[in-house]
Design an enzyme around this catalytic site. Structure first.
Site, PDB file in Angstrom:
ATOM      1  N   ASP A  67      61.851 -56.520  31.943  1.00 39.92           N
ATOM      2  CA  ASP A  67      62.480 -56.518  30.622  1.00 39.92           C
ATOM      3  C   ASP A  67      63.957 -56.883  30.668  1.00 39.92           C
ATOM      4  OD1 ASP A  67      63.186 -54.185  31.927  1.00 39.92           O
ATOM      5  OD2 ASP A  67      62.156 -52.848  30.554  1.00 39.92           O
ATOM      6  N   ASN A 136      59.715 -40.978  26.941  1.00 38.79           N
ATOM      7  CA  ASN A 136      58.651 -40.941  25.915  1.00 38.79           C
ATOM      8  C   ASN A 136      57.388 -41.656  26.407  1.00 38.79           C
ATOM      9  OD1 ASN A 136      59.471 -43.577  25.895  1.00 38.79           O
ATOM     10  ND2 ASN A 136      60.194 -43.591  23.780  1.00 38.79           N
ATOM     11  N   HIS A 138      57.362 -44.614  27.960  1.00 38.32           N
ATOM     12  CA  HIS A 138      57.400 -46.081  27.944  1.00 38.32           C
ATOM     13  C   HIS A 138      57.401 -46.654  29.359  1.00 38.32           C
ATOM     14  CE1 HIS A 138      62.037 -45.927  27.704  1.00 38.32           C
ATOM     15  NE2 HIS A 138      61.796 -46.656  28.774  1.00 38.32           N
ATOM     16  N   GLU A 143      57.370 -49.417  24.128  1.00 40.41           N
ATOM     17  CA  GLU A 143      57.619 -48.128  23.488  1.00 40.41           C
ATOM     18  C   GLU A 143      56.329 -47.597  22.839  1.00 40.41           C
ATOM     19  OE1 GLU A 143      60.276 -46.555  24.037  1.00 40.41           O
ATOM     20  OE2 GLU A 143      62.083 -47.461  23.214  1.00 40.41           O
TER      21      GLU A 143
HETATM   22  C1  GLP Z   1      64.506 -48.254  30.838  1.00 40.21           C
HETATM   23  C2  GLP Z   1      63.729 -49.396  31.466  1.00 40.21           C
HETATM   24  C3  GLP Z   1      62.433 -48.910  32.081  1.00 40.21           C
HETATM   25  C4  GLP Z   1      62.715 -47.684  32.925  1.00 40.21           C
HETATM   26  C5  GLP Z   1      63.202 -46.587  32.041  1.00 40.21           C
HETATM   27  C6  GLP Z   1      63.445 -45.291  32.781  1.00 40.21           C
HETATM   28  O1  GLP Z   1      64.180 -48.032  29.516  1.00 40.21           O
HETATM   29  N1  GLP Z   1      63.421 -50.422  30.533  1.00 40.21           N
HETATM   30  O2  GLP Z   1      61.862 -49.952  32.850  1.00 40.21           O
HETATM   31  O3  GLP Z   1      61.540 -47.292  33.590  1.00 40.21           O
HETATM   32  O4  GLP Z   1      64.426 -47.020  31.484  1.00 40.21           O
HETATM   33  O5  GLP Z   1      64.744 -45.276  33.261  1.00 40.21           O
HETATM   34  P1  GLP Z   1      65.296 -44.300  34.358  1.00 40.21           P
HETATM   35  O6  GLP Z   1      64.676 -44.733  35.629  1.00 40.21           O
HETATM   36  O7  GLP Z   1      66.765 -44.519  34.332  1.00 40.21           O
HETATM   37  O8  GLP Z   1      64.889 -42.931  33.946  1.00 40.21           O
END
Ligand code: GLP
Length: 257
Positions: A67, A136, A138, A143
């Site tokens: 992404d 959440n 995702h 989402e």
């Molecule tokens: C972002 C990314 C995801 C990632 C998520 C969790 O939203 N788009 O790919 O898995 O954050 O982030 P973190 O690893 O900082 O908790």
């Protein structure tokens, strides 16, 4: 599903880096699906260390990222381009032509999504997809929604994701509301999926993702249907699972270090 239970973030990073290294060694021209966020930073550090020691070679590796924020330039410090360059790409011998990340500067979502879907198809499949887990549920930026989005799409980020990610932005910086993300079908088509989860704040959503119903309101729940899913999670992230002990999951737990 296989779950490796590790002590903490450091062990999770090392275990995951081991799994990714094995993939690169077995297939030097493999296609790696990569993720951003705090979770994979330690994995990238470990991979860089092994590369510097001469134990890993990225010369033929191809990558496709999940992404990117929409409206954010690749050289902006908040972009996932910048994140990937700083944490991995600048530090290993990957060929820049083999790096793929959505173009946040493309304003026309249909153009960018079609371009990215074409890239995914042309790569001939993802050998191993690395994933983190949003609070959440995702994955990538898929989402919670009413339906599973199949291909690359432009997504309006939920307030909770915007808030969770705001810690990475400076006070006066505008936090993007939209992002491009690979769709659920592309993620599920990866031959292997490696999901990393660390921290108590993810324990409830991890439990829900692995043991709850498969539903687009918890996007990660779809991973239950993948036939080669490996999870590396630390004790804190597994705390709810270990407390409630759902039979189907406890069987998959393996101690690891
Ligand atoms: C972002 C990314 C995801 C990632 C998520 C969790 O939203 N788009 O790919 O898995 O954050 O982030 P973190 O690893 O900082 O908790």
């Amino acid at each position: 599903m296989k779950i490796y239970q590790v002590k903490d973030y450091k062990e999770m990073s090392r275990k995951a880096a081991n799994i990714i290294s094995a993939q690169i060694i077995i297939k030097p021209n493999c296609v790696l699906g990569l993720a951003t966020g705090s979770t994979p930073i330690g994995v990238y550090q470990q991979l860089v260390e092994w590369y510097q020691k001469g134990d890993l070679d990225f010369a033929e590796v191809k990558t496709i990222n999940l992404d990117e924020y929409k409206g954010v330039a690749p050289d902006n410090k908040q972009s996932y381009h910048y994140f990937m360059n700083k944490n991995l790409f600048e530090k290993v011998n990957i060929n820049p032509i083999n790096i793929n990340i959505p173009n946040g500067l493309e304003e026309d979502s249909s153009v960018e999504c079609a371009r990215y879907n074409k890239i995914i198809n042309n790569l001939g499949g993802i050998d191993m997809q690395l994933l983190g887990l949003g609070h959440n549920g995702h994955i990538g930026f898929n989402e919670p929604e009413g339906v599973f989005e199949i291909g690359t799409h432009c997504v309006a980020l939920t307030q909770s994701t915007i808030e969770a990610n705001s810690r990475l932005f400076e006070k006066d910086e505008i936090i993007p509301n939209y992002a491009y993300t690979m769709g659920i079908k592309s993620i599920l088509q990866a031959k292997k999926i490696l999901l990393l989860v660390s921290g108590e704040d993810k324990a409830e959503i991890l439990m829900e993702s692995l043991n709850g119903p498969v539903t687009p309101s918890v996007p990660a729940s779809i991973l239950q249907l993948h036939n080669d899913l490996t999870i590396v999670a630390d004790e804190a992230a597994l705390s709810v699972i270990k407390l409630r002990k759902p039979a189907s999951i406890v069987m998959e737990l393996e101690e690891s270090c």
